[in-house]
Design an enzyme around this catalytic site. Structure first.
Site, short mmCIF file in Angstrom:
data_model
loop_
_atom_site.label_atom_id
_atom_site.label_comp_id
_atom_site.label_asym_id
_atom_site.label_seq_id
_atom_site.Cartn_x
_atom_site.Cartn_y
_atom_site.Cartn_z
N LEU A 158 0.82 -1.21 0.00
CA LEU A 158 0.00 0.00 0.00
C LEU A 158 0.86 1.26 0.00
CD1 LEU A 158 -2.92 -0.96 2.42
CD2 LEU A 158 -2.94 -0.85 -0.08
N THR A 232 -4.69 6.13 7.04
CA THR A 232 -5.58 5.08 6.55
C THR A 232 -5.04 3.71 6.97
OG1 THR A 232 -4.40 4.98 4.42
CG2 THR A 232 -6.33 6.44 4.56
N ARG A 234 -3.93 2.21 10.73
CA ARG A 234 -4.62 1.72 11.92
C ARG A 234 -4.81 2.89 12.88
NH1 ARG A 234 -5.86 -1.77 9.19
NH2 ARG A 234 -5.54 -4.03 9.37
N ASP A 258 -9.17 7.86 8.49
CA ASP A 258 -10.10 6.82 8.07
C ASP A 258 -10.20 5.69 9.07
OD1 ASP A 258 -11.80 5.62 5.93
OD2 ASP A 258 -10.22 4.08 5.89
N GLU A 263 -13.50 0.91 16.83
CA GLU A 263 -14.44 1.01 15.73
C GLU A 263 -15.62 0.06 15.97
OE1 GLU A 263 -11.09 2.15 12.34
OE2 GLU A 263 -11.84 0.09 12.47
N HIS A 285 -13.51 4.15 7.98
CA HIS A 285 -12.71 2.97 7.62
C HIS A 285 -13.15 2.39 6.28
CE1 HIS A 285 -10.06 -0.34 9.58
NE2 HIS A 285 -9.91 -0.34 8.25
N ALA A 287 -11.41 3.42 3.22
CA ALA A 287 -10.40 3.69 2.19
C ALA A 287 -10.16 2.46 1.32
CB ALA A 287 -9.08 4.12 2.85
#
Length: 317
Positions: A158, A232, A234, A258, A263, A285, A287
């Protein structure tokens, strides 16, 4: 026949098709599973699928029939992998599926924050344009993306994909060395230098004891007052209270978030409590969640199950 139980299938939207495994099986799916229901739902399962449902050592010790845990995501901190390794229970995850979706989300946040789109939208809603009585108004600085320096923390797929897209839109990219490393590798910039150099800092590293609160009060104090933080990766990588304070005090210019420490995030989270800040953009969350990425994830999930049954497991963690 294998019994497959998906504990939180609602994490994959219903319009995304999960291919059926090629071996004889019974498939049982639950949109969500509370901690109180996990044991009962997995008591006869041979394969457990989870995205975010926690599978700890105490629970796993009560599931002797379990042959495989298949994580429907890349992150696996919700599973006690140490226990699984000690007890020869394989765990596999999903890899490389969001290398389009996450980078585009990061760059979208970079553009929006660099140009203060959220702040201008808010000003229009508050009637500032009418007050100014001009064809346009400039209540917030507008920065270009071209020529800006992007610091990428995390050199996995990523992070690399974000770097490629950033270069395509004219950004200068620096790869950031780990925080605890005193001498940066060739091609990397030290963590401390990156804090001071980056116009935009984006996080793509795993959450661990070493990276928890990687960015906090001390780090914000070293960043440019014109800089932007994008997370984006954690939620636990950033001290959320310190981030709010840095935005309010002008230590940094903006932030796009994000992911959150818990959560779903509640109003007790400092970011949600200050969601009205014009230089803060929050997304839930998502992305990773373009349709193409979700379908790739679903396909890979089934591939992982098929490979395991054939005796050639993929993506073991």
């Amino acid at each position: 026949m294998e019994k497959i139980v998906f504990l939180d299938s609602a994490t994959i939207p219903s319009h995304i098709c999960i291919p059926s495994p090629s071996f004889p099986h019974q498939w049982e799916s639950f949109e969500e599973t509370s901690s109180d229901d996990v044991l009962n739902r997995l008591k006869d399962a041979t394969i457990a699928i989870t995205n975010k449902v926690i599978l700890n050592a105490e629970l796993l010790a009560q599931l002797p029939s379990l042959k495989l845990i298949a994580i429907a995501a890349t992150g696996y901190n919700n599973v006690d992998t140490d226990w699984c390794k000690a007890n020869n229970l394989p765990v596999c995850n999903i890899r490389g599926y969001a290398t389009r979706s996450v980078p585009e989300h990061v760059i979208a946040l970079a553009f929006a924050l660099r140009r203060n789109l959220n702040a201008y939208h808010r000003d229009i809603e508050l009637g500032v344009w009418k007050e100014k009585n001009q064809f346009c108004f400039f209540t917030h600085p507008i920065g270009d993306i071209t020529g800006a320096t992007l610091g990428v923390i995390g050199s996995g797929s990523l992070g690399q994909a974000v770097a490629i897209l950033a270069k395509a839109v004219g950004m200068n990219v620096i790869r950031v060395e780990r925080k605890d490393v005193t001498s940066a590798r060739e091609g990397y910039v030290s963590f401390e230098e990156a804090l001071m150099q980056a116009d935009i800092l984006t996080l793509h590293c795993p959450l661990s004891d070493a990276t928890r609160n990687l960015i906090g009060e001390k780090e914000f104090a070293k960043m440019k007052p014109t800089s932007i933080l994008i997370n984006t990766g954690r939620g636990g990588l950033v001290d959320e209270t310190a981030l709010v304070e840095a935005l309010k005090k002008g230590e940094i210019a903006g932030a796009g978030v994000d992911v959150f420490t818990e959560e779903p995030a509640t109003n007790s989270n400092p970011l949600l409590a200050h969601s009205g800040l014009p230089n803060l953009i929050l997304t839930p969350h998502v992305a990773w969640g373009s349709d193409s990425s979700l379908q790739t994830l679903a396909n890979q999930l089934t591939d992982n199950l098929n490979a395991f049954i054939k005796g050639h497991p993929n993506n073991l963690v």
